[in-house]
Motif scaffolding. Sequence first.
Motif, PDB file in Angstrom:
ATOM      1  N   GLN A 200       0.901  -1.159   0.142  1.00  0.00           N
ATOM      2  CA  GLN A 200      -0.097  -0.101  -0.193  1.00  0.00           C
ATOM      3  C   GLN A 200       0.917   1.246   0.095  1.00  0.00           C
ATOM      4  O   GLN A 200       1.932   1.096   0.619  1.00  0.00           O
ATOM      5  CB  GLN A 200      -0.855   0.091   1.291  1.00  0.00           C
ATOM      6  CG  GLN A 200      -2.067   1.113   1.140  1.00  0.00           C
ATOM      7  CD  GLN A 200      -2.863   0.945   2.276  1.00  0.00           C
ATOM      8  OE1 GLN A 200      -2.690   0.227   3.347  1.00  0.00           O
ATOM      9  NE2 GLN A 200      -4.201   1.401   1.928  1.00  0.00           N
TER      10      GLN A 200
ATOM     11  N   GLU B 167       1.298  -3.411   5.794  1.00  0.00           N
ATOM     12  CA  GLU B 167       0.352  -3.333   6.764  1.00  0.00           C
ATOM     13  C   GLU B 167      -0.895  -2.779   6.113  1.00  0.00           C
ATOM     14  O   GLU B 167      -1.088  -1.441   6.227  1.00  0.00           O
ATOM     15  CB  GLU B 167       0.686  -2.456   8.086  1.00  0.00           C
ATOM     16  CG  GLU B 167       0.157  -2.835   9.054  1.00  0.00           C
ATOM     17  CD  GLU B 167       0.845  -2.729  10.661  1.00  0.00           C
ATOM     18  OE1 GLU B 167       0.501  -2.792  11.574  1.00  0.00           O
ATOM     19  OE2 GLU B 167       1.858  -1.947  10.424  1.00  0.00           O
TER      20      GLU B 167
ATOM     21  N   SER C  17      -4.628  -1.333   5.046  1.00  0.00           N
ATOM     22  CA  SER C  17      -5.756  -0.681   5.740  1.00  0.00           C
ATOM     23  C   SER C  17      -6.702  -0.005   4.596  1.00  0.00           C
ATOM     24  O   SER C  17      -6.081   0.693   3.781  1.00  0.00           O
ATOM     25  CB  SER C  17      -5.542   0.150   7.057  1.00  0.00           C
ATOM     26  OG  SER C  17      -4.864   1.182   6.439  1.00  0.00           O
TER      27      SER C  17
ATOM     28  N   ALA D 181      -9.657   2.566   4.327  1.00  0.00           N
ATOM     29  CA  ALA D 181     -10.315   3.719   5.100  1.00  0.00           C
ATOM     30  C   ALA D 181     -11.865   4.116   4.620  1.00  0.00           C
ATOM     31  O   ALA D 181     -12.034   4.214   3.495  1.00  0.00           O
ATOM     32  CB  ALA D 181      -9.616   4.948   5.164  1.00  0.00           C
TER      33      ALA D 181
ATOM     34  N   VAL E  55     -12.208   1.941   9.784  1.00  0.00           N
ATOM     35  CA  VAL E  55     -11.071   1.539   8.989  1.00  0.00           C
ATOM     36  C   VAL E  55     -10.871  -0.061   8.989  1.00  0.00           C
ATOM     37  O   VAL E  55     -10.862  -0.519  10.110  1.00  0.00           O
ATOM     38  CB  VAL E  55      -9.495   2.083   9.397  1.00  0.00           C
ATOM     39  CG1 VAL E  55      -8.661   1.761   8.553  1.00  0.00           C
ATOM     40  CG2 VAL E  55      -9.623   3.925   9.304  1.00  0.00           C
ATOM     41  N   LEU E  56     -10.849  -0.605   7.803  1.00  0.00           N
ATOM     42  CA  LEU E  56     -10.692  -1.978   7.868  1.00  0.00           C
ATOM     43  C   LEU E  56      -9.195  -2.763   7.501  1.00  0.00           C
ATOM     44  O   LEU E  56      -8.664  -2.071   6.803  1.00  0.00           O
ATOM     45  CB  LEU E  56     -11.703  -2.714   6.701  1.00  0.00           C
ATOM     46  CG  LEU E  56     -11.810  -4.188   6.677  1.00  0.00           C
ATOM     47  CD1 LEU E  56     -12.782  -4.617   8.023  1.00  0.00           C
ATOM     48  CD2 LEU E  56     -12.323  -4.568   5.308  1.00  0.00           C
ATOM     49  N   VAL E  57      -8.816  -3.503   8.911  1.00  0.00           N
ATOM     50  CA  VAL E  57      -7.348  -3.924   8.676  1.00  0.00           C
ATOM     51  C   VAL E  57      -7.510  -5.546   8.420  1.00  0.00           C
ATOM     52  O   VAL E  57      -7.877  -6.207   9.271  1.00  0.00           O
ATOM     53  CB  VAL E  57      -6.642  -3.695   9.962  1.00  0.00           C
ATOM     54  CG1 VAL E  57      -5.165  -4.023   9.947  1.00  0.00           C
ATOM     55  CG2 VAL E  57      -7.023  -1.941  10.220  1.00  0.00           C
TER      56      VAL E  57
ATOM     57  N   SER F 174      -6.251  -9.388  10.886  1.00  0.00           N
ATOM     58  CA  SER F 174      -6.067  -9.066  12.314  1.00  0.00           C
ATOM     59  C   SER F 174      -7.678  -9.177  12.793  1.00  0.00           C
ATOM     60  O   SER F 174      -8.372  -9.644  12.026  1.00  0.00           O
ATOM     61  CB  SER F 174      -5.838  -7.470  12.331  1.00  0.00           C
ATOM     62  OG  SER F 174      -5.800  -7.099  13.719  1.00  0.00           O
TER      63      SER F 174
ATOM     64  N   VAL G  16     -10.723  -3.843  13.002  1.00  0.00           N
ATOM     65  CA  VAL G  16     -11.466  -2.542  12.733  1.00  0.00           C
ATOM     66  C   VAL G  16     -10.978  -1.615  13.579  1.00  0.00           C
ATOM     67  O   VAL G  16     -10.660  -1.769  14.940  1.00  0.00           O
ATOM     68  CB  VAL G  16     -12.965  -2.941  12.929  1.00  0.00           C
ATOM     69  CG1 VAL G  16     -13.504  -1.275  12.933  1.00  0.00           C
ATOM     70  CG2 VAL G  16     -13.474  -3.532  11.789  1.00  0.00           C
ATOM     71  N   ILE G  17     -10.586  -0.372  12.841  1.00  0.00           N
ATOM     72  CA  ILE G  17     -10.284   0.950  13.736  1.00  0.00           C
ATOM     73  C   ILE G  17     -11.414   1.718  13.558  1.00  0.00           C
ATOM     74  O   ILE G  17     -11.919   2.145  12.362  1.00  0.00           O
ATOM     75  CB  ILE G  17      -8.994   1.825  13.383  1.00  0.00           C
ATOM     76  CG1 ILE G  17      -7.939   0.576  13.372  1.00  0.00           C
ATOM     77  CG2 ILE G  17      -8.840   2.850  14.121  1.00  0.00           C
ATOM     78  CD1 ILE G  17      -6.706   1.196  12.612  1.00  0.00           C
TER      79      ILE G  17
ATOM     80  N   TRP H  39     -12.265  -4.774  -0.748  1.00  0.00           N
ATOM     81  CA  TRP H  39     -11.462  -5.615  -0.368  1.00  0.00           C
ATOM     82  C   TRP H  39     -11.466  -6.984  -1.835  1.00  0.00           C
ATOM     83  O   TRP H  39     -10.687  -7.609  -2.247  1.00  0.00           O
ATOM     84  CB  TRP H  39     -11.396  -6.344   0.728  1.00  0.00           C
ATOM     85  CG  TRP H  39     -10.497  -7.462   1.080  1.00  0.00           C
ATOM     86  CD1 TRP H  39     -10.766  -8.756   1.445  1.00  0.00           C
ATOM     87  CD2 TRP H  39      -9.090  -7.442   1.379  1.00  0.00           C
ATOM     88  NE1 TRP H  39      -9.754  -9.555   1.576  1.00  0.00           N
ATOM     89  CE2 TRP H  39      -8.588  -8.826   1.613  1.00  0.00           C
ATOM     90  CE3 TRP H  39      -8.169  -6.549   1.002  1.00  0.00           C
ATOM     91  CZ2 TRP H  39      -7.242  -9.233   1.568  1.00  0.00           C
ATOM     92  CZ3 TRP H  39      -6.748  -6.767   1.306  1.00  0.00           C
ATOM     93  CH2 TRP H  39      -6.392  -8.094   1.581  1.00  0.00           C
TER      94      TRP H  39
END
Length: 516
Positions: free
Chosen positions: A125, A141, A143, A145, A150-152, A155, A187-188, A212
Amino acid sequence: MNRELVIESKSSEVVIALLEDKKLVELHKEKPNNNFAVGDLYLGRVKKLVPGLNAAFVDVGYSKDAFLHYFDLGPQVNSLGKYTGQVLKRKRNSAMLDNFQLEPDIDKGGKINEVLTTNKSVLVQIAKEPISTKGPRISCELSLAGRYIVLVPFSDRISVSQRIKSAEERDRLKRLIKSIKPRNFGVIIRTVAENKKVAELDRDLRDLVSKWERSFKELKKGKAPNKVLGELNRTTAILRDLLNESFNNIHVDDPTMYEEIRTYLHNYAPDKEGIVKLYKGKSCILDHFGLEKQIKALFGKHVTMKSGAYLVIEHTEALHVVDVNSGNTAKSDDDQESNALRVNLEASEEIARQLRLRDMGGIIVIDFIDMQKSENKRALHKHISEMMKADRAKHHILAPSKFGLIQITRQRVRPEMDIKTTEKCPGCGGSGEIQASILLVDNIESNLRYLIQEKKEEKLILCVHPFMEPYLKRKFYSYQRKWWMEYRKFVQIRPVTAQSFLEYHFLNGRGEEVAK
């Protein structure tokens, strides 16, 4: 606070201006061919490992290879590599990770050659756009947004923005997200998710999951280097990150973009849909809102403040230097210390604005006017810290040194906004000698004749400096009238503040510049 967004859309670029109480605080320029935007996903190929730097150079299609440090791999890089390999080898039929077995986290103090090998395909990314002679900086890493979350991938952790202070609300959001998020996706939760209903969060989550899935379909093509997923355009990304209750108006001059923004707001903030307004004026939208003048005044080497004090801003390869000067602002009833504090406090507000406006990153050194009292130095540090709170970029401010300098580090993810405020003479090209100005109208008429008689243009707009407009439109000897009598075509004359004095351009009926 009154916040407005003014968007000028041209074929060559989109200009986005953010105003707070009519003052320009952010300026963004987005070009259609800007292929490397922060947040884009790429399938790259490792070109070279550099153990001395504990990093790798990865080919993502840019002229310079992208830089990937070991610390930017992320703890789950082995899971990402396993997923990428399965997709490229067609051993995976779904983007979802329900039945995916995560790999153990990598060692924080490990080496790059323990994880990557030359010619290996990696999903990365863009973390920082190409700046100067450097290629993009990338991360493994990943993510995605959204407006609220924010989808990670790879994890299972759920974290909440620290700006949401209520413990009850934090627990509520965690419970909601835990009940709807797919397995092996972290998720953030963003600040704007506070007090939002589960339906809104679920819709945002589904949008990110569909992104995704799109990246999965693109990844299956297996071509490296290749863009796998494009981020939102700059306009929509700014709306996603900035839009809140304080936004009053969004002005845009392009009907297509107007509809896109209305659709976005209809989905995410339906109560704000009415603030989008389509500008239909004849003059440039930036001119109409007085932004061209602000841009010319704010992007030069010298920036004058309301009191008469001014800043001198210098840029070097390694850092930015700002010098604060009081000018003629000293008041007879103020002592030197009081005057220095007053000017420094005003300067700190303008400096915080300038950092956002120019998107200056890296190290910024500010030479404030010397003050002797320690309480005044503390007051200055506190004030500039308050002013910088509105800045979305990560930053750190050191206390004043014994020399009166304040040092700031500010995150840099895009090239600095650089706008030339001095004008190059269109006639001499900087040589100091120009063609006789009396021949300007002759040159305009020669080009006009060619465009009408040879190129058969149906409608023409002549763009000139505002000082030239009244000369060409004077009542009794109007050149517009003369051209109408000669060609039976009305040539509209449009003043453009951004042009230099003897500069002119012809536009056709679609607003496109036509060759002279």
